[in-house]
Design a protein around this motif. Sequence first.
Motif, PDB file in Angstrom:
ATOM      1  N   CYS A  30       4.177  -4.694  -1.025  1.00 34.73           N
ATOM      2  CA  CYS A  30       3.610  -3.955   0.119  1.00 34.73           C
ATOM      3  C   CYS A  30       3.467  -4.855   1.313  1.00 34.73           C
ATOM      4  N   ALA A  84      -2.299  -0.185  -4.198  1.00 34.91           N
ATOM      5  CA  ALA A  84      -1.396   0.172  -3.102  1.00 34.91           C
ATOM      6  C   ALA A  84      -1.579   1.631  -2.719  1.00 34.91           C
ATOM      7  N   GLN A 120      -3.035   2.939   0.739  1.00 31.66           N
ATOM      8  CA  GLN A 120      -2.086   3.643   1.572  1.00 31.66           C
ATOM      9  C   GLN A 120      -2.591   5.015   1.967  1.00 31.66           C
ATOM     10  N   VAL A 167      -1.800  -0.344   4.129  1.00 28.87           N
ATOM     11  CA  VAL A 167      -0.563  -1.004   3.704  1.00 28.87           C
ATOM     12  C   VAL A 167       0.584  -0.014   3.840  1.00 28.87           C
ATOM     13  N   VAL A 171       4.016   0.813   1.683  1.00 32.57           N
ATOM     14  CA  VAL A 171       4.596   0.485   0.373  1.00 32.57           C
ATOM     15  C   VAL A 171       6.095   0.385   0.473  1.00 32.57           C
TER      16      VAL A 171
END
Lengths: 536, 192, 195
Positions: free
Chosen positions: B19, B53, B57, B64, B66
């Motif tokens: 990421c 993640a 996200q 972040v 991905v």
Amino acid sequence: MFIEDLRNDFYNVLLGNRVLLLVHYDVDAICTCKILQGLFKCDNISYTLVPVGGVSELKTAYEENNEEIKFVVLVNCGGTIDLVDILQPEEDVVFFVLDSHKPTDICNVYSDGQVRLVYKDTEENIPNFDDIFRDDDEEEEEPEGSGLEALEATVEKRRARRAWEERRHTLMFNYTQFSYYGKPSACVALNLAWLISRCGWPALWAASVAAASHVALHARAPAQCLLDTDTLHRHIAGGQHADATKITSCRVVLEKDVWLPLYRSWSVEAALRHSPAIGPHLKLHTLAGAARLRQLLADMGFPLQQARQAYRSMDVELRRCLLSALEAAAPKHKLPAPSRAAFILQRPHAPPRPAHDIVYAILGLIEHENMSKGEGFQHALASLDTEGVSDSARLGLEAAQRSLEAVTRLVNATLSGRRLHLAGPFSYFIVQEGTPEARFVRGPLWLGVAARWASSACGGTRPLLASAPVDDNNCLLLGVPPRFDQEPRNLFGAAFEQAARKSGASVSLELLDASVVTLPTAQRPQFLDALTALLA
Amino acid sequence: MSNYLSISDILVSNEKVPCKFLHDLPKMGFLDPSAADDDLKAGTNVEIPLWLAESLQSRRPPLVSVDLPKIYKDAYREILNADACTVDMHKLGQYFYELGCYVAKHDIKGEVAATLENTFKQRFRMLLSASVSTDTLSTMQPLSASERKRAAAAASSENALSAWLQRGDCPLTTANMVANHRKRKRAEMEMF
Amino acid sequence: MFAEKVIELLKEAERNPDTIDPFNDEKIRQILEEMHLLFKMNMNDANATNENKSLWTTVQVRHSALERNKRCLLAYLYDRMKKIKTLRWEFGSVLPPDVRELLSDEEYQWFSKYSTNLASYMRSLGQDIGYSGIDLTENLKPPKSLYIEVLCMADHGKLELEDGDVITLKRNSRHFLPTAECQTLIRQGVLKQIV
């Protein structure tokens, strides 16, 4: 007492009750057990099955399982011992004894209903009741009267009593002198199955294996064996007729077959070498023995290489003419007749299986070198299945091969090493502890095979004793009569008992076959001396 | 879609994905093993577990972005599309399919989904042969975790069917857990 | 890295799907400690966010970790609960002592309560038509015959049948008994059916 009507007095009595089945470790007993199990399962007779090896195991098994049991069926055990005395049962427990070991104990014969013998063998000469038992209360009365007449009367009575006792002693001695086998129990069980119309191929197969075992182990004289299997032949012939069109299930047929155990799963040469009927006569322990075997194969027209191959991969032509070739070549080498009418199980999609193969397979399983007896017993029962895929028969055949090889090696080594000793009227040989073959002959059945082999190899005219170690301190001692194939009545049972008394050795007459005893190895020499003195 | 309490789902979401951090993260420097700093600067590429993640996200604004893991990128996709049966899935990624499902959501081009489906179709025959083979060790080796489960289930149904055809009835057997418990106890006792 | 201990715990549970492992008290305690630590750090940082806005993202990360830990622990306990339920159906209502010590105290309480529930449910079945309940743990496979032949695999002592007969179960003895009596013992591995 003897049972007259198998169906009503034996089977119908058991219906609806729970039964304790005590079965001995031998081929005949296992076959009988299989037939009885089949019958019990059909009628939902609840049972408990326990295998026993000797008198003390019988006692333990009875004591452990006797709660709330009213009927006990003993197969090939308990006929030769006084059951009521040894087991101390309750009043209302009924014992049904189906034992082919003879002579039957007198107390069992004349029991008043607690011990019932299922089959009466006509060849037993059972003494009359009055000749054995006498009411002793009569003796207590002092005769009335005076003086000389009273004295004479007393003396007369005493003399009569002594004469009676002497006659009793003679009768009992004659009765118990020889131990032998009666009709195979499995044939009696088959009769029962036929009476209640449940005589199918599995029962016929089990009875055939039992009959084959009596022939293979020389338990009965050949003429008697034929008589025993008379009913069996009739049933098989009848069955063949009915099932002529069906080829999808197993059938038992009676065919002329070569009397070489395991030849179908071995090679011809190996089967000849390890056959208890033909092997001894080839005298393979001598230098000339191997040459004789090769000569025999040459006379039969079998190339040596083919004979050494597994039977299944041998040339088809040779396989077909095995029987006739062996029959033709046998007289030239002074071998006994190699072919016999044998029972064969024909299975669809599988090679046929002769009954005497299964006899040796069962022997291999119950006296396996690694498996415990109990486990071997379960496998042996499974190997008698005609349907179904069980590994037990294969296991048994392999074990039998190994055991036969070991027995051959043992006897050849004994004879060539001159370890067969002569002592008075009999010969004997001792298996040393620690030899690799010792663990194969730990049990009475295989030791018997070895003893009979050695006896045939030496001409078979002298009685033979064999001894093998059973564990660290004890050894097994087994006696084979002379000319055992014609006259299998064995006097070693009574002889062992007397010799034990005389020599003071702590011999245990534990096993149900009277001609086999266990004793501590240290006391063996003195026991043998006593025996020599006795039989001289 | 995902099962909150399913253990296999938890293990799948433990796999790492690459990421890119879009914001600063103070005190989170330990997430990046190559960074010496205590703080995580925006723009660093780190491999973090899927659960983290996804969670970062989905915040608004996303913390972040991905990226696709290596095995779902072009190079491997080509290999899989060519011949998926020769690939040792156990080495490549034990949770190939499940992770792929998660990752496909972030795939801009939408090719990962097609690859997954294609791979499974090709490997289906391998699954079938593993279920009837007797040499289980070598046939199960190149399969991923979920493929192994399916193959084992197929094998046991196959056995049950053939036993039933042969014998016609099912004998009563020792209960599964009892038998395994006994086996383990015996194995432990042999160790001592 | 956060949440790695829980994964070890779960991998342990996943490794043996057929048996139950001892309750890993130690690891659970460690994980709970880790969660407390994270929570405390979060509290501190949340309070400090008022000065430093960027700490907010850190709080997010830690919060995800906390939720992750919670999820994993719940999954572990749920998985064990399923296995304990199977234990009731396979071992019967009385657990042998070596199985008993694999469960924690609370789990054992849950097991007893589940047993009681199951028993009262089974008792209530068919009461309106006069039955005193059906034992659902029997006959899990359709029975094929009234009597079956079994081989005893281990010394089990005495077994009392319904009609009062007592049977001694000793190793290597075979019995031919009504199916209903044998089923529990077969499931427990004491008897083995012979076909």
